[in-house]
Design a protein around this motif. Sequence first.
Motif, short mmCIF file in Angstrom:
data_model
loop_
_atom_site.label_atom_id
_atom_site.label_comp_id
_atom_site.label_asym_id
_atom_site.label_seq_id
_atom_site.Cartn_x
_atom_site.Cartn_y
_atom_site.Cartn_z
N ALA A 1 -24.82 -77.09 42.75
CA ALA A 1 -24.96 -78.53 42.98
C ALA A 1 -24.14 -79.26 41.92
N GLN A 2 -23.59 -80.41 42.29
CA GLN A 2 -22.88 -81.21 41.30
C GLN A 2 -22.84 -82.66 41.74
N ALA A 3 -22.66 -83.54 40.78
CA ALA A 3 -22.55 -84.97 41.04
C ALA A 3 -21.65 -85.59 39.98
N THR A 4 -20.78 -86.49 40.41
CA THR A 4 -19.94 -87.24 39.49
C THR A 4 -20.51 -88.64 39.39
N ILE A 5 -20.80 -89.06 38.16
CA ILE A 5 -21.49 -90.33 37.93
C ILE A 5 -20.70 -91.16 36.93
N GLN A 6 -20.47 -92.41 37.27
CA GLN A 6 -19.84 -93.36 36.34
C GLN A 6 -20.94 -93.95 35.47
N VAL A 7 -20.84 -93.75 34.18
CA VAL A 7 -21.87 -94.28 33.26
C VAL A 7 -21.27 -95.40 32.43
N ARG A 8 -22.10 -96.27 31.92
CA ARG A 8 -21.63 -97.36 31.08
C ARG A 8 -22.12 -97.10 29.65
N ILE A 9 -21.19 -97.03 28.72
CA ILE A 9 -21.56 -96.77 27.33
C ILE A 9 -22.08 -98.06 26.71
N ALA B 1 -29.18 -86.89 25.02
CA ALA B 1 -28.39 -88.06 24.65
C ALA B 1 -26.96 -87.60 24.41
N VAL B 2 -26.01 -88.30 25.01
CA VAL B 2 -24.59 -87.96 24.89
C VAL B 2 -23.89 -89.13 24.21
N CYS B 3 -23.29 -88.85 23.06
CA CYS B 3 -22.63 -89.89 22.26
C CYS B 3 -21.15 -89.95 22.63
N SER B 4 -20.66 -91.15 22.83
CA SER B 4 -19.25 -91.37 23.11
C SER B 4 -18.42 -91.15 21.86
N ALA B 5 -17.13 -90.91 22.06
CA ALA B 5 -16.20 -90.80 20.93
C ALA B 5 -15.94 -92.16 20.30
N SER B 6 -16.25 -93.23 21.03
CA SER B 6 -15.98 -94.59 20.54
C SER B 6 -17.17 -95.48 20.84
N GLY B 7 -17.38 -96.47 20.00
CA GLY B 7 -18.44 -97.44 20.24
C GLY B 7 -18.02 -98.57 21.15
N GLU B 8 -16.77 -98.53 21.64
CA GLU B 8 -16.29 -99.59 22.52
C GLU B 8 -17.04 -99.55 23.85
N TRP B 9 -17.17 -100.74 24.47
CA TRP B 9 -17.82 -100.86 25.77
C TRP B 9 -16.87 -100.28 26.82
N HIS B 10 -17.28 -99.18 27.45
CA HIS B 10 -16.41 -98.57 28.45
C HIS B 10 -17.21 -97.74 29.43
N VAL B 11 -16.53 -97.27 30.46
CA VAL B 11 -17.18 -96.54 31.55
C VAL B 11 -16.55 -95.15 31.67
N ILE C 1 -13.58 -100.69 29.88
CA ILE C 1 -12.46 -99.78 30.05
C ILE C 1 -12.92 -98.62 30.92
N HIS C 2 -12.13 -98.25 31.91
CA HIS C 2 -12.49 -97.16 32.83
C HIS C 2 -11.56 -95.96 32.67
N GLY C 3 -12.12 -94.76 32.84
CA GLY C 3 -11.33 -93.57 33.08
C GLY C 3 -10.75 -92.85 31.88
N ILE C 4 -11.01 -93.28 30.67
CA ILE C 4 -10.42 -92.61 29.52
C ILE C 4 -11.27 -91.42 29.07
N GLU C 5 -12.57 -91.63 28.94
CA GLU C 5 -13.46 -90.57 28.45
C GLU C 5 -14.12 -89.85 29.62
N LYS C 6 -14.23 -88.52 29.51
CA LYS C 6 -14.85 -87.73 30.57
C LYS C 6 -15.79 -86.68 29.94
N PHE C 7 -16.85 -86.37 30.66
CA PHE C 7 -17.80 -85.34 30.24
C PHE C 7 -18.08 -84.40 31.41
N LEU C 8 -18.24 -83.12 31.10
CA LEU C 8 -18.71 -82.12 32.05
C LEU C 8 -19.99 -81.57 31.45
#
Length: 194
Positions: free
Chosen positions: A6-14, A49-59, A143-150
Amino acid sequence: MSQPIAQATIQVRIVEGHFLIEDEDIDPPTFPAFQGADDWLLTTGNQIAVCSASGEWHVPEALLQRWTTTPPTPGPDWKVHQQRQCHFSSGVLNILNPAREEVFGTFDLETPGSYHVRAHTTDRDNTRRMLDHAATTAGDQPIHGIEKFLIEFWPAAEHPSDHTTTTTDPHTPDWLTDVTTHDLPGIRRSPKDS
């Protein structure tokens, strides 16, 4: 070649630098505290909890996968990963922001219990530079599409006997915070990580 079941791709907002993956049975919810730059994946009972590489507001984009056994190593784009273990009491996971006012999606593990959690991401230093640069021209749009997680899940023993923990929280059972950090060949680590 093996495939996830099973898998799902989800757009999250940091927001506040991270996003959460929580079992719908979590009670009461906790508030994770990241200790440093290399501390980007945390687990407690019923929560990741998954921490972004940046504190900027992005998706960023998060691809969640459920496997029956240990997944194969993904392609070379996934430069860094960390592995932990977490127990989920219902197995139905909500992906949401830290304020818990917005649910981005749901992922069903089908069965409650303990799971290995392996999270992959791209080069964090490069991602941070790209996000910080993009933020200078983004205005009031995320900002969209720069950071990705698996993020991969597969069943684990309920109480592993052979583990090494790095937990420092006396209130968190060791078996919930089993940590293994891996670097792929060709990726240099800083001297402090040696």
